[in-house]
Design a protein around this motif. Structure first.
Motif, PDB file in Angstrom:
ATOM      1  N   LEU A   1      -1.758  -1.045  -4.134  1.00  0.00           N
ATOM      2  CA  LEU A   1      -2.787  -0.174  -3.596  1.00  0.00           C
ATOM      3  C   LEU A   1      -2.204   1.221  -3.380  1.00  0.00           C
ATOM      4  N   TYR A   2      -3.079   2.225  -3.449  1.00  0.00           N
ATOM      5  CA  TYR A   2      -2.614   3.605  -3.362  1.00  0.00           C
ATOM      6  C   TYR A   2      -3.549   4.419  -2.479  1.00  0.00           C
ATOM      7  N   TYR A   3      -2.948   5.114  -1.513  1.00  0.00           N
ATOM      8  CA  TYR A   3      -3.679   6.063  -0.676  1.00  0.00           C
ATOM      9  C   TYR A   3      -3.115   7.447  -1.004  1.00  0.00           C
TER      10      TYR A   3
ATOM     11  N   ILE B   1      -7.069   6.246   6.678  1.00  0.00           N
ATOM     12  CA  ILE B   1      -6.373   5.227   5.873  1.00  0.00           C
ATOM     13  C   ILE B   1      -6.896   3.824   6.134  1.00  0.00           C
TER      14      ILE B   1
ATOM     15  N   LYS C   1      -8.269  -3.132   2.634  1.00  0.00           N
ATOM     16  CA  LYS C   1      -8.145  -3.685   1.277  1.00  0.00           C
ATOM     17  C   LYS C   1      -6.843  -4.472   1.143  1.00  0.00           C
TER      18      LYS C   1
ATOM     19  N   LEU D   1       0.873  -1.170   0.000  1.00  0.00           N
ATOM     20  CA  LEU D   1       0.000   0.000   0.000  1.00  0.00           C
ATOM     21  C   LEU D   1       0.913   1.223   0.000  1.00  0.00           C
TER      22      LEU D   1
ATOM     23  N   SER E   1      -8.237   1.586   3.301  1.00  0.00           N
ATOM     24  CA  SER E   1      -7.196   1.154   2.369  1.00  0.00           C
ATOM     25  C   SER E   1      -6.371   0.012   2.945  1.00  0.00           C
TER      26      SER E   1
ATOM     27  N   SER F   1       2.348   3.213  -8.149  1.00  0.00           N
ATOM     28  CA  SER F   1       1.317   2.279  -7.662  1.00  0.00           C
ATOM     29  C   SER F   1       0.626   1.600  -8.838  1.00  0.00           C
TER      30      SER F   1
END
Length: 219
Positions: free
Chosen positions: A165-167, A200, A206, A133, A203, A159
């Motif tokens: 995954l990307y926040y 967050i 996920k 992430l 995320s 990402s």
């Protein structure tokens, strides 16, 4: 004598079953590493207020069997992170929350170097089968639009390249809020960290779902 032997065998069998249960339980626990700089390490905060500790507590409250290792080093740049990546993320780690790059921008380092380091870290982790992430950063606007145009896209583009995954922004809801930052205006208070965790959390869940799905497909 025979009854005594039978009894001892039963005790040994029960001990073996208990040990097997404990071992299976340990294997079921998902191990994540929060890999970052002072924002991860918990700069000037009590240990229980640091991001990895608050995040683990929040995830466990939601029923997740997870442990989070604090691999934050205050002052670290992406170059420093790359140099310690392999020994900081052990073979028993299933996922990494990658929070680096803020110090690169604060020092005005060449975004091309930041990009190359981030790319190499995500590549190595992905090749190892570790789910990632990426916690994005934004360049301070006092560095100018040109710098921001080169820096800001690094995190979403890498990402996407590795299907990680990307926040979008690690400090979302906290940056520039004096009520949620220490006197330096850069590092969150314990309350600020709590806001980061709340934002967050979906995320990270996920990330956990990805790990569970991969485990299930391997069985």
């Amino acid at each position: 004598m025979r009854s005594r032997n039978v009894f001892l065998q039963l005790v040994a069998l029960m001990a073996l079953c208990v040990a097997s249960t404990i071992s299976a339980k340990a294997e079921d626990t998902i191990k994540l590493v929060a890999f970052g700089d002072s924002l991860t390490a918990g700069y000037l905060l009590a240990p229980e207020d640091a991001f990895p500790v608050q995040l683990e507590k929040a995830l466990r409250a939601r029923g997740h069997d997870v442990t989070i290792v604090n691999a934050g080093v205050s002052g670290d740049t992406t170059s420093g992170g790359l140099s310690r990546l392999d020994w900081s993320v052990g073979e028993d780690v299933q996922g990494v929350i990658l929070e680096l790059g803020a110090n690169d921008a604060l020092r005005g380092l060449d975004p091309a170097t930041t990009r190359a380091n981030m790319d190499e870290m995500v590549r190595r982790l992905t090749e190892r089968g570790v789910k990632v992430l990426v916690a994005g950063m934004l360049a301070p606007r006092n560095l100018g639009e040109e710098y921001a145009e080169l820096y800001d896209p690094i995190f979403p583009e890498i990402s996407q390249k590795y299907e990680a995954l990307y926040y979008p922004f690690f400090l979302e809801g906290v940056a520039a809020n004096p009520m949620l930052n220490l006197a330096d205006g850069l590092h969150p208070t314990g309350e600020g960290v709590a806001v980061i965790v709340e934002n967050i959390l979906p995320s990270v869940e996920k990330l956990i779902d990805q790990i569970k799905a991969e485990r299930a497909s391997a069985e």
